[in-house]
Design an enzyme around this catalytic site. Structure first.
Site, PDB file in Angstrom:
ATOM      1  N   ASP A 184     -29.104   1.441 -22.990  1.00  0.00           N
ATOM      2  CA  ASP A 184     -28.618   2.143 -23.526  1.00  0.00           C
ATOM      3  C   ASP A 184     -27.535   3.256 -22.578  1.00  0.00           C
ATOM      4  OD1 ASP A 184     -27.281   3.778 -25.620  1.00  0.00           O
ATOM      5  OD2 ASP A 184     -28.281   2.673 -27.282  1.00  0.00           O
TER       6      ASP A 184
ATOM      7  N   TYR B 236     -12.956   7.904 -32.844  1.00  0.00           N
ATOM      8  CA  TYR B 236     -12.633   7.284 -31.518  1.00  0.00           C
ATOM      9  C   TYR B 236     -11.262   7.818 -31.136  1.00  0.00           C
ATOM     10  CZ  TYR B 236     -11.407   2.792 -28.814  1.00  0.00           C
ATOM     11  OH  TYR B 236     -11.198   2.097 -27.956  1.00  0.00           O
TER      12      TYR B 236
END
Ligand SMILES: NC(=O)c1ccc[n+]([C@@H]2O[C@H](COP(=O)([O-])OP(=O)(O)OC[C@H]3O[C@@H](n4cnc5c(N)ncnc54)[C@H](O)[C@@H]3O)[C@@H](O)[C@H]2O)c1
Ligand SMILES: O=S(=O)(O)c1ccc(CO)cc1
Length: 258
Positions: A58, A150
């Site tokens: 991750d 984002y």
């Protein structure tokens, strides 16, 4: 480049744009260490792509980052030649309705990971005189409605890329690509809805979504000696979408094109 394996690290390389980069870099002769949370797709990467090595990881977890980069440094005997910071996630939400958990997740996956991987790879890239390409977005060049977390993370990638080019440009090149609307699972919603796809493609001069390979081609070029004097740039790969305003089309004409 003098002798030995050329080693690349690609984050988020099990699917979509990252996977296309892994395929392309393998074709170009790199040994590619792939970091991704998707172990099932990662197993396919190792099985199908020559010189690709998958590490389940991750990008938000520093121990995972160090494990991935350690694997790459072992293969390259201390030298790294390419880093593609590609892992990313998105979430559509009105800023007023957004929450801190989502904001932090998007900044951690999209932006902080670029810090972690670049930091961990710096010594190896210096030894290998390598290059870095980070996958930002056209949403980082302009604003993007309902994508504030984002787009701000992607804008951060572009600014970080330019800052690193200034600090390390004598040895390592740092560039970014800014994809527009590319046909991956991130665009599943657009691809599944005919009307939405028609409305989206109407804004793109190319008249279609992009293919992951079309982004990978630019990434591979930026990593190549052919781009040896290109440093600190952010290249849109968007079929012309961010070139400027387009005249709105009547809905019927949009449907005809879709
Ligand atoms: N598809 C587009 O239209 C588009 C446009 C602009 C930018 N981008 C950017 O391109 C990059 C790739 O996106 P894509 O379209 O191929 O999406 P995708 O969902 O197909 O692939 C993203 C990959 O990143 C991996 N990933 C996600 N979170 C991770 C984490 N925490 N740790 C490790 N791996 C993780 C996923 O498992 C997946 O394999 C992203 O940074 C995205 O923001 C995509
Ligand atoms: O979530 S979406 O609105 O489909 C979207 C649009 C553009 C981009 C480009 O990075 C990502 C997500």
């Amino acid at each position: 480049m003098t002798g030995g394996a050329r080693v690349a690290v690609v984050t988020g390389g099990a699917n979509g744009i990252g996977l296309a980069c892994v395929r392309r870099l393998s074709d170009d002769g790199f040994t590619v260490v792939v970091a991704d949370t998707d172990a099932e797709a990662g197993a396919r990467v190792t099985a199908e792509i020559p010189r690709a090595e998958f590490v389940a990881s991750d990008v938000r977890v520093r121990q995972d980052v160090d494990r991935v980069v350690g694997t790459a440094l072992e293969i390259g005997r201390g030298r790294l030649h390419a880093l593609v910071n590609n892992a990313g996630q998105t979430a559509r939400v009105r800023f007023a309705d957004s929450d801190e958990t989502t904001w932090r997740r998007l900044h951690d996956v999209n932006l902080h990971s670029v810090f972690s991987f670049t930091h961990a790879c710096l010594a190896g890239l210096t030894a290998g005189r390598g290059a870095v390409v980070s996958v930002a977005s056209v949403a980082g060049l302009v604003g993007a409605e309902d994508l504030s977390a984002y787009s701000s993370a992607k804008a951060g990638i572009i600014a970080l890329t330019r800052s690193l080019a200034l600090e390390h440009g004598d040895v390592i090149r740092f560039n970014a690509v800014c994809p527009g609307q590319i046909a991956t699972r991130m665009m599943a919603r657009v691809q599944a809805d005919d009307e939405l796809r028609a409305a989206v493609t109407a804004q793109i001069p190319a008249g279609r979504l992009g293919r992951p390979e079309e982004v990978a081609g630019v990434v591979a070029w930026l990593l190549s000696d052919g781009a040896g004097y290109v440093n600190g740039v952010a290249i849109a790969v968007d079929g012309g979408e961010s070139a400027g305003f387009r005249r709105p089309k009547p809905a019927a004409a949009v449907r005809r094109r879709g």
